[in-house]
Design an enzyme around this catalytic site. Structure first.
Site, PDB file in Angstrom:
ATOM      1  N   HIS A 101       4.002  -2.223   2.923  1.00 48.31           N
ATOM      2  CA  HIS A 101       4.032  -0.902   2.295  1.00 48.31           C
ATOM      3  C   HIS A 101       5.299  -0.817   1.460  1.00 48.31           C
ATOM      4  O   HIS A 101       6.395  -0.956   2.010  1.00 48.31           O
ATOM      5  CB  HIS A 101       3.982   0.185   3.365  1.00 48.31           C
ATOM      6  CG  HIS A 101       2.702   0.152   4.160  1.00 48.31           C
ATOM      7  ND1 HIS A 101       2.515  -0.744   5.198  1.00 48.31           N
ATOM      8  CD2 HIS A 101       1.549   0.843   4.022  1.00 48.31           C
ATOM      9  CE1 HIS A 101       1.289  -0.572   5.681  1.00 48.31           C
ATOM     10  NE2 HIS A 101       0.682   0.379   4.987  1.00 48.31           N
ATOM     11  N   ASP A 136       0.812  -1.216   0.000  1.00 47.00           N
ATOM     12  CA  ASP A 136       0.000   0.000   0.000  1.00 47.00           C
ATOM     13  C   ASP A 136       0.847   1.269   0.000  1.00 47.00           C
ATOM     14  O   ASP A 136       2.014   1.240   0.369  1.00 47.00           O
ATOM     15  CB  ASP A 136      -0.876   0.046   1.261  1.00 47.00           C
ATOM     16  CG  ASP A 136      -1.951  -1.024   1.272  1.00 47.00           C
ATOM     17  OD1 ASP A 136      -1.938  -1.906   0.387  1.00 47.00           O
ATOM     18  OD2 ASP A 136      -2.800  -0.978   2.172  1.00 47.00           O
TER      19      ASP A 136
HETATM   20 ZN    ZN Z   1      -2.571   3.044   3.265  1.00 49.15          ZN
END
Ligand code: ZN
Length: 331
Positions: free
Chosen positions: A283, A142
């Site tokens: 991430h 993400d």
């Molecule tokens: Zn996020």
């Protein structure tokens, strides 16, 4: 008998106390400093001498790369009583780009910090057993893309694996080349909203704007609309489910990589928790995460896992992805 019990309890208490004390000493907290042209992640040790030293180092970088965009993050691991901390510096301005890494050996107990040179670890991957029946898991990333995304794509490519990148509209706009690189390398591109605003307290118009704008940006770069969405923070409610015309993908294994910038910790967390059909949250914007992916893939292959994108995972598991339904794994 009672006195023996007392002794045992006392000893246990002392051991617990020592463990707690040791943990306090090694309690590293992540700190973030973000401005228009600076994005800096650094650890706080709760030790005045070490924290001052790191502060000085970061300030010297900010002074040195005065008109540059700066991105600095870090990775660390424990080695005996020390912490080996590496900073990854990236400064860029027009066509100029400077990349640097610096490693420090830190002993928080003794308030010692010194810069060290470590030999670049040789990347000779040696996969011991390769199971022929694959268990399938999806890696999801993400909040990107940024320069670290490229490292992750290259690692996945090396092992002929794929993943889903839930990108932000703002970041996709700034990094069209990386989005194209994802597509060229058969990565799946999902929607993670335009500006990472929390949708659960947004109006219908705001939700639509965050979602549709991002879909359009991705389409403009790739000629393909994203098929999946992960709302920012993984937060959703009835209104979002009803109004988002896409399957909603959350996760069931959280690596907490945004909090623990330690590749070894991230990799261990995955190895400890992973099961067939899992969706793993990471991430792609952090150096430690990129390194964790490098560490963990050969180990997952040994355990008989294959890493795929979310759409592939559900396709192979024969589960249909439906609009407005929330999925946290493929089981
Ligand atoms: Zn996020």
């Amino acid at each position: 008998m009672i006195s023996l019990l007392k002794k045992i309890i006392t000893i246990l208490l002392i051991i617990t106390f020592i463990i707690i004390l040791n943990n306090i000493n090694y309690n590293i907290k992540n700190q973030t400093y973000i401005t228009d042209n600076k994005e800096i992640y650094y650890p706080i040790f709760n030790n005045r001498y070490i924290d001052n030293y790191i502060d000085k180092y970061l300030n010297s970088k900010i002074d040195k790369y005065n008109n540059y965009n700066i991105y600095i993050d870090y990775d660390y691991y424990k080695e005996n009583n020390n912490i080996m901390l590496t900073f990854y510096e990236k400064a860029y301005h027009n066509n100029k780009e400077i990349n640097n890494t610096k490693t420090y050996k830190i002993n928080p107990k003794k308030s010692e910090i010194q810069q060290v040179t470590i030999k670049q670890e040789e990347n000779n991957i040696n996969i011991k057993n390769r199971s022929n029946s694959y268990k399938l898991i999806a890696f999801t990333f993400d909040d990107g893309p940024n320069h670290n995304t490229i490292k992750i794509i290259d690692t996945l490519k090396k092992y002929n694996m794929s993943a889903t990148f839930f990108v932000l509209g703002t970041k996709a706009q700034q990094n069209t080349k990386i989005i194209k690189y994802m597509q060229e390398n058969k990565m799946e591109i999902g929607n993670h909203t335009y500006s990472h605003r929390l949708l659960t307290n947004a109006t219908f118009e705001q939700i639509e704007e965050e979602v549709l704008k991002t879909n359009q940006i991705i389409y403009n770069i790739t000629n393909k609309y994203p098929q999946l969405i992960r709302p920012s923070y993984g937060s959703f409610n009835k209104k979002i489910r009803k109004n988002i015309n896409m399957p909603i993908i959350i996760w069931n294994v959280d690596t907490l990589d945004w909090k623990n910038h330690s590749s070894k910790k991230i990799a261990n967390k995955i190895l400890k928790q992973v099961k067939d059909g899992d969706i793993i949250l990471m991430h792609d914007i952090y150096s430690a995460t990129a390194k964790a992916v490098e560490i963990v893939i050969p180990k997952l292959i040994e355990k008989g896992y294959k890493i795929v994108s979310v759409s592939e995972l559900f396709y192979y598991k024969n589960i249909e992805l439906k609009k407005g339904i929330v999925y946290g794994n493929a089981r």
